[in-house]
Design a protein around this motif. Structure first.
Motif, mmCIF file in Angstrom:
data_model
loop_
_atom_site.group_PDB
_atom_site.id
_atom_site.type_symbol
_atom_site.label_atom_id
_atom_site.label_comp_id
_atom_site.label_asym_id
_atom_site.label_seq_id
_atom_site.Cartn_x
_atom_site.Cartn_y
_atom_site.Cartn_z
ATOM 1 N N LYS A 84 0.809 -1.322 0.017
ATOM 2 C CA LYS A 84 0.018 -0.066 0.029
ATOM 3 C C LYS A 84 0.933 1.264 0.105
ATOM 4 O O LYS A 84 0.618 2.378 -0.506
ATOM 5 N N SER A 85 1.949 1.348 0.452
ATOM 6 C CA SER A 85 2.927 2.287 0.674
ATOM 7 C C SER A 85 3.855 2.295 -0.442
ATOM 8 O O SER A 85 4.875 3.239 -0.576
ATOM 9 N N HIS A 86 3.840 1.480 -1.609
ATOM 10 C CA HIS A 86 4.386 1.407 -2.638
ATOM 11 C C HIS A 86 5.807 1.493 -2.416
ATOM 12 O O HIS A 86 6.833 1.852 -2.873
ATOM 13 N N LEU A 87 6.270 0.450 -1.284
ATOM 14 C CA LEU A 87 7.526 -0.020 -0.997
ATOM 15 C C LEU A 87 7.996 -1.277 -1.575
ATOM 16 O O LEU A 87 9.103 -1.736 -1.314
ATOM 17 N N LEU A 88 7.088 -1.964 -2.607
ATOM 18 C CA LEU A 88 7.505 -3.284 -3.170
ATOM 19 C C LEU A 88 7.513 -2.999 -4.629
ATOM 20 O O LEU A 88 6.916 -2.216 -5.341
ATOM 21 N N GLU A 89 8.415 -3.860 -5.399
ATOM 22 C CA GLU A 89 8.727 -3.793 -6.716
ATOM 23 C C GLU A 89 7.497 -4.771 -7.369
ATOM 24 O O GLU A 89 7.015 -4.079 -8.444
ATOM 25 N N GLU A 90 6.886 -5.744 -6.837
ATOM 26 C CA GLU A 90 5.768 -6.503 -7.384
ATOM 27 C C GLU A 90 4.737 -6.574 -6.270
ATOM 28 O O GLU A 90 4.867 -6.253 -4.989
ATOM 29 N N THR A 91 3.411 -6.831 -7.055
ATOM 30 C CA THR A 91 2.372 -6.629 -5.999
ATOM 31 C C THR A 91 2.082 -8.377 -5.485
ATOM 32 O O THR A 91 2.859 -9.311 -6.146
ATOM 33 N N VAL A 92 1.710 -8.501 -4.061
ATOM 34 C CA VAL A 92 1.315 -9.810 -3.790
ATOM 35 C C VAL A 92 -0.069 -10.125 -3.562
ATOM 36 O O VAL A 92 -0.865 -9.271 -3.202
ATOM 37 N N ALA A 93 -0.391 -11.239 -3.986
ATOM 38 C CA ALA A 93 -1.387 -11.806 -3.747
ATOM 39 C C ALA A 93 -1.629 -12.550 -2.360
ATOM 40 O O ALA A 93 -1.127 -13.629 -2.203
ATOM 41 N N ARG A 94 -2.500 -12.063 -1.572
ATOM 42 C CA ARG A 94 -2.645 -12.258 -0.111
ATOM 43 C C ARG A 94 -3.634 -13.380 -0.090
ATOM 44 O O ARG A 94 -4.469 -13.724 -0.721
ATOM 45 N N PRO A 95 -3.243 -14.740 0.649
ATOM 46 C CA PRO A 95 -4.341 -15.883 0.642
ATOM 47 C C PRO A 95 -5.778 -15.234 1.187
ATOM 48 O O PRO A 95 -5.799 -14.265 1.895
ATOM 49 N N ALA A 96 -6.843 -15.920 0.622
ATOM 50 C CA ALA A 96 -8.121 -15.567 1.027
ATOM 51 C C ALA A 96 -8.521 -15.187 2.442
ATOM 52 O O ALA A 96 -8.779 -14.163 2.831
ATOM 53 N N GLN A 97 -7.845 -16.061 3.296
ATOM 54 C CA GLN A 97 -8.333 -15.847 4.908
ATOM 55 C C GLN A 97 -7.497 -14.796 5.444
ATOM 56 O O GLN A 97 -8.152 -14.260 6.504
ATOM 57 N N VAL A 98 -6.576 -14.441 5.089
ATOM 58 C CA VAL A 98 -5.423 -13.409 5.422
ATOM 59 C C VAL A 98 -5.981 -12.139 4.989
ATOM 60 O O VAL A 98 -6.295 -10.922 5.781
ATOM 61 N N ALA A 99 -6.362 -11.967 3.768
ATOM 62 C CA ALA A 99 -6.943 -10.815 3.102
ATOM 63 C C ALA A 99 -8.136 -10.253 3.937
ATOM 64 O O ALA A 99 -8.513 -9.033 3.756
ATOM 65 N N LYS A 100 -9.031 -11.219 4.305
ATOM 66 C CA LYS A 100 -10.167 -10.904 5.209
ATOM 67 C C LYS A 100 -9.698 -10.367 6.649
ATOM 68 O O LYS A 100 -10.752 -9.682 6.899
ATOM 69 N N MET A 101 -8.580 -10.731 6.954
ATOM 70 C CA MET A 101 -8.399 -10.565 8.634
ATOM 71 C C MET A 101 -7.919 -8.737 8.625
ATOM 72 O O MET A 101 -6.991 -8.143 7.970
ATOM 73 N N SER A 102 -8.503 -8.339 9.797
ATOM 74 C CA SER A 102 -8.197 -6.840 9.820
ATOM 75 C C SER A 102 -7.258 -6.915 11.159
ATOM 76 O O SER A 102 -6.815 -7.988 11.728
ATOM 77 N N ARG A 103 -6.703 -5.754 10.955
ATOM 78 C CA ARG A 103 -5.508 -5.635 12.014
ATOM 79 C C ARG A 103 -6.097 -5.940 13.593
ATOM 80 O O ARG A 103 -5.460 -6.403 14.439
ATOM 81 N N ARG A 104 -7.325 -5.295 13.424
ATOM 82 C CA ARG A 104 -8.088 -5.592 14.962
ATOM 83 C C ARG A 104 -8.236 -7.273 15.132
ATOM 84 O O ARG A 104 -7.917 -7.531 16.341
ATOM 85 N N GLU A 105 -8.647 -7.738 14.235
ATOM 86 C CA GLU A 105 -8.766 -9.330 14.492
ATOM 87 C C GLU A 105 -7.506 -9.820 14.840
ATOM 88 O O GLU A 105 -7.354 -10.886 15.605
ATOM 89 N N MET A 106 -6.482 -9.674 14.171
ATOM 90 C CA MET A 106 -5.314 -10.063 14.466
ATOM 91 C C MET A 106 -4.598 -9.817 15.836
ATOM 92 O O MET A 106 -4.057 -10.714 16.572
ATOM 93 N N VAL A 107 -4.908 -8.631 16.361
ATOM 94 C CA VAL A 107 -4.727 -8.163 17.830
ATOM 95 C C VAL A 107 -5.336 -9.170 18.486
ATOM 96 O O VAL A 107 -4.781 -9.668 19.524
ATOM 97 N N ARG A 108 -6.562 -9.680 18.186
ATOM 98 C CA ARG A 108 -7.410 -10.406 18.954
ATOM 99 C C ARG A 108 -6.809 -11.682 19.127
ATOM 100 O O ARG A 108 -6.844 -12.401 20.118
ATOM 101 N N ARG A 109 -6.482 -12.278 17.940
ATOM 102 C CA ARG A 109 -5.680 -13.540 17.754
ATOM 103 C C ARG A 109 -4.562 -13.702 18.683
ATOM 104 O O ARG A 109 -4.121 -14.686 18.919
ATOM 105 N N LEU A 110 -3.543 -12.693 18.387
ATOM 106 C CA LEU A 110 -2.200 -12.797 19.013
ATOM 107 C C LEU A 110 -2.434 -12.409 20.554
ATOM 108 O O LEU A 110 -1.150 -12.721 21.119
#
Lengths: 165, 356
Positions: A84-110
Motif C-alpha cells: 500500500k505504501s508503494h515500497l515493493l517492486e511487485e504486487t503480492v496476492a494475499r491468501p483469502a483468509q488473510v486478506a479478510k483479516m483486519s488488524r483488530r482481528e489479528m490483535v485479538r488472535r495474538l
C-alpha cells in the motif's frame, strides 16, 4: 504451492532515501514525495523482501528477532502495508483468509502482549511549523505569505519563485 | 511534575526546555503539559523540535499531543539529514569536477557534532568558495546540474569572519561523510564563526546557541583557544559573551573554556534581548518579507516593516559596538540607517546594471 512457501516480493529501492532512528526505519519516497516510518517488524520484513525468503522463513526470523510469538499472518499483514505504501517492486496476492483479516482481528488472535510487534507503517507528516523553519531555495515556488525564501533571495511576482536579489 | 503556570516568559521556557538536550543523557525536564504546549510551536518553527523531543521522550509527557509533534519533527529532520548528506556529497563532487574546492560552514559541519544528525536540521547548504572562484561556482549552481541543490554560496568567508581566505583555508580539514569527503573549517575557526553568526543574526534561533554549547562541550584537549580568540578585543568580547550565554541559558559545560573567557560579565541588556528574540519571532517575519521584496509586494513589505528594526544584539554587532552597559538605542538606530543606505546603494547599482 502452500502460502507458507510463497516467496517475499522484492523491495523497491529506487528513488528511496532511508535512515534509521531509535529502532524505526524512515523512508523518503522521492518519486511520490512521501515519507514513511516503519516500525521494527515492518522494517525487518521490508529488508528481507529479496525475492528468495519465504513467508514461513520470514515468520521464524521475526520470532527470533522480536523474541515474541509470531505467525505467517503477521508477515502477510506487513506485506500488505508495504504494498500500500508503494515500497515493493511487485504486487503480492494475499491468501483469502488473510486478506479478510483486519488488524483488530489479528490483535485479538495474538493477544495484547504480542500486538506491539504487529507491523506498522505510518506516514510522516511534518508539523506545519517545521516547514516554516526551513527556507526555500533559489527557483522554488513561493508566495508572500508562505514559507520564506532563503536569505539573499526574494519571492518574485512573475514568475512566483525565489530569486537572487 | 510541577504545575507552574505559564507566565508569559516564553523565552525562558525555551531555554529551560533546550538546556542539555544535545547530550547523550539529557537531564530530566520538569515542565507541565500546558508549558510544553506553549513552547512547542516556537521549537518547531526554529528547528529545535527534535531537541525538544529528546527532553520529553522518556517522560510522562511523551504521549501528549505536543510531544508527538516534536517526535514527528525529529523523524522529518532525520530523513532530511539523510537527503542533505547525499546532496552534500554530490555537490562537492560536482564542484571538484570543475576545479572548485568549497568549504562547508554551519549546517552539516555542526550537525555532525550532535549525537544524531537529525537533531540539528538545516535548510540550505552553506558553501564558501575562494573569492576568485565565486562567479564560476555561482554559474555552476545556476546550471541544470547544480540548481537542484539548496546551496547558499558565499564569496570567501567575508560574511562570517575577518580572517583572510588563505589563512582559514590552510587550517580547514576534510571529514568523511558516507563515501565522500567534506571540507570544513578547523574547530577553532568554526566556533568563532558560530558565535559571530549567532550575534550578527540577532540571536533569534535558540538552536544556534545549542550549536555553540555542543561545540564547546566537544572541544578536544588540543583545541587552540588562542587561535579561536586571537582576533581584536571586541570580537574576543563577543565570543566570550556568547559562551557565557550558552552557560547561563542552556547550562552548557564550560570547564574547557579558559578562565579569561569564563570571567566575562554579561551586560544587563544581553540576556533579556536574547530571550525576547526567541519569544518575539520577529526574524521569521523578516525573512518572509525581505526589504528587497518591496519591489514586487510593496504593501505586504510595508506591513512587515517593523520586523526590520534591529534588536540590541544585531544593532551592536552591526555597528561593531562593545557589549557594555551603555544604552543600545544609538547602535540600533545606526544599524538601521546603515542597512537602509546599503539597500539604496545596492538598488542603484542594480538599476545601473540593468540600464547598461
Amino acid at each position: 504451492m502452500s502460502e507458507t512457501y510463497v516467496r517475499l516480493p522484492r523491495a523497491r529501492k529506487d528513488k528511496l532515501v532511508t535512515t534509521e532512528l531509535a529502532g524505526e526505519k524512515l523512508i523518503y519516497d522521492e518519486k511520490l514525495d512521501k515519507a514513511h516510518c516503519l516500525n521494527r517488524t515492518a522494517a525487518l520484513v521490508w529488508e528481507h523482501c529479496d525475492g528468495r525468503t519465504t513467508v514461513a522463513q520470514m515468520a521464524r526470523l521475526l520470532e527470533r528477532e522480536m523474541k515474541s510469538s509470531t505467525s505467517d499472518e503477521m508477515v502477510w499483514l506487513a506485506l500488505h502495508q508495504l504494498e500500500k505504501s508503494h515500497l515493493l517492486e511487485e504486487t503480492v496476492a494475499r491468501p483469502a483468509q488473510v486478506a479478510k483479516m483486519s488488524r483488530r482481528e489479528m490483535v485479538r488472535r495474538l493477544g495484547i502482549a504480542a500486538a506491539i510487534t504487529l507491523p506498522l507503517i505510518t506516514t510522516i507528516v511534518a508539523p506545519a511549523a517545521v516547514d516554516a523553519a526551513s527556507c526555500l531555495g533559489n527557483g522554488s515556488p513561493c508566495t508572500p505569505t508562505g514559507p520564506a525564501c532563503c536569505p539573499g533571495l526574494a519571492c518574485g511576482l512573475i514568475p512566483p519563485v525565489c530569486h537572487i536579489t | 511534575m510541577r504545575n507552574k503556570p505559564h507566565g508569559g516568559n516564553l523565552g525562558r521556557l525555551i531555554a529551560n526546555t533546550l538546556a542539555g538536550s544535545w547530550r547523550s543523557s539529557p537531564p530530566s525536564l520538569e515542565i507541565s503539559v500546558k508549558e510544553l504546549d506553549a513552547v512547542t510551536p516556537s521549537l518547531l518553527e526554529t528547528g529545535a523540535g527534535a531537541l525538544g523531543w529528546r527532553r520529553v521522550c522518556d517522560s510522562e509527557l511523551s504521549s501528549s499531543e505536543s510531544a508527538l509533534q516534536l517526535g514527528q519533527a525529529y523523524r522529518m529532520h532525520a530523513l532530511r539529514a539523510a537527503i542533505h548528506e547525499r546532496d552534500i556529497g554530490e555537490i562537492f563532487g560536482l564542484m571538484r569536477s570543475h576545479g572548485i574546492e568549497p568549504v562547508l560552514v554551519k549546517g552539516w559541519a555542526i550537525a555532525q557534532l550532535y549525537i544524531h544528525a537529525g537533531l540539528r536540521p538545516y535548510g540550505d547548504i552553506d558553501l564558501c568558495v575562494r573569492p576568485d572562484k565565486y562567479e564560476a561556482a555561482s554559474a555552476l549552481l545556476e546550471s541544470e546540474e547544480g540548481k537542484r541543490y539548496g546551496v547558499d554560496l558565499h564569496r570567501g568567508f567575508e560574511k562570517f569572519d575577518k580572517s583572510a581566505w588563505d589563512e582559514m583555508w590552510s587550517r580547514s580539514r576534510l571529514l568523511e561523510m558516507n563515501s565522500s569527503q567534506v571540507r570544513v573549517l578547523c574547530n577553532e575557526d568554526h566556533l568563532r564563526l558560530l558565535c559571530s553568526h549567532f550575534l550578527r543574526e540577532g540571536a533569534w534561533r535558540p538552536i544556534w546557541l545549542c550549536d555553540i554549547a555542543v561545540a564547546i562541550e566537544s572541544i578536544a584537549a588540543d583545541f587552540d583557544w588562542d587561535l579561536c580568540l586571537r582576533q581584536d578585543q571586541r570580537r574576543r568580547e563577543w565570543i566570550a559573551c556568547t559562551i557565557a550565554l550558552a552557560q547561563k541559558l542552556l547550562r552548557a559545560n564550560v570547564d574547557k573554556v579558559p578562565a579569561e573567557a569564563r570571567a566575562m560579565r554579561l551586560p544587563r541588556w544581553l540576556t533579556p534581548s536574547v530571550l525576547k528574540a526567541w519569544e518575539a519571532r520577529a526574524m521569521q517575519e523578516r525573512h518572509k518579507a525581505p526589504v528587497s521584496s518591496a519591489r514586487h509586494h510593496p504593501i505586504y513589505a510595508l506591513k512587515k516593516l517593523r520586523h526590520h528594526w534591529p534588536n540590541p544584539i544585531e544593532g551592536t554587532v552591526g555597528m561593531n559596538g562593545s557589549f557594555n552597559e551603555w544604552p543600545r538605542l544609538p547602535f540600533q538606530l545606526g544599524n538601521c540607517l546603515m542597512r537602509t543606505a546599503d539597500l539604496l546603494l545596492r538598488n542603484r547599482k542594480t538599476r545601473r546594471h540593468l540600464l547598461t
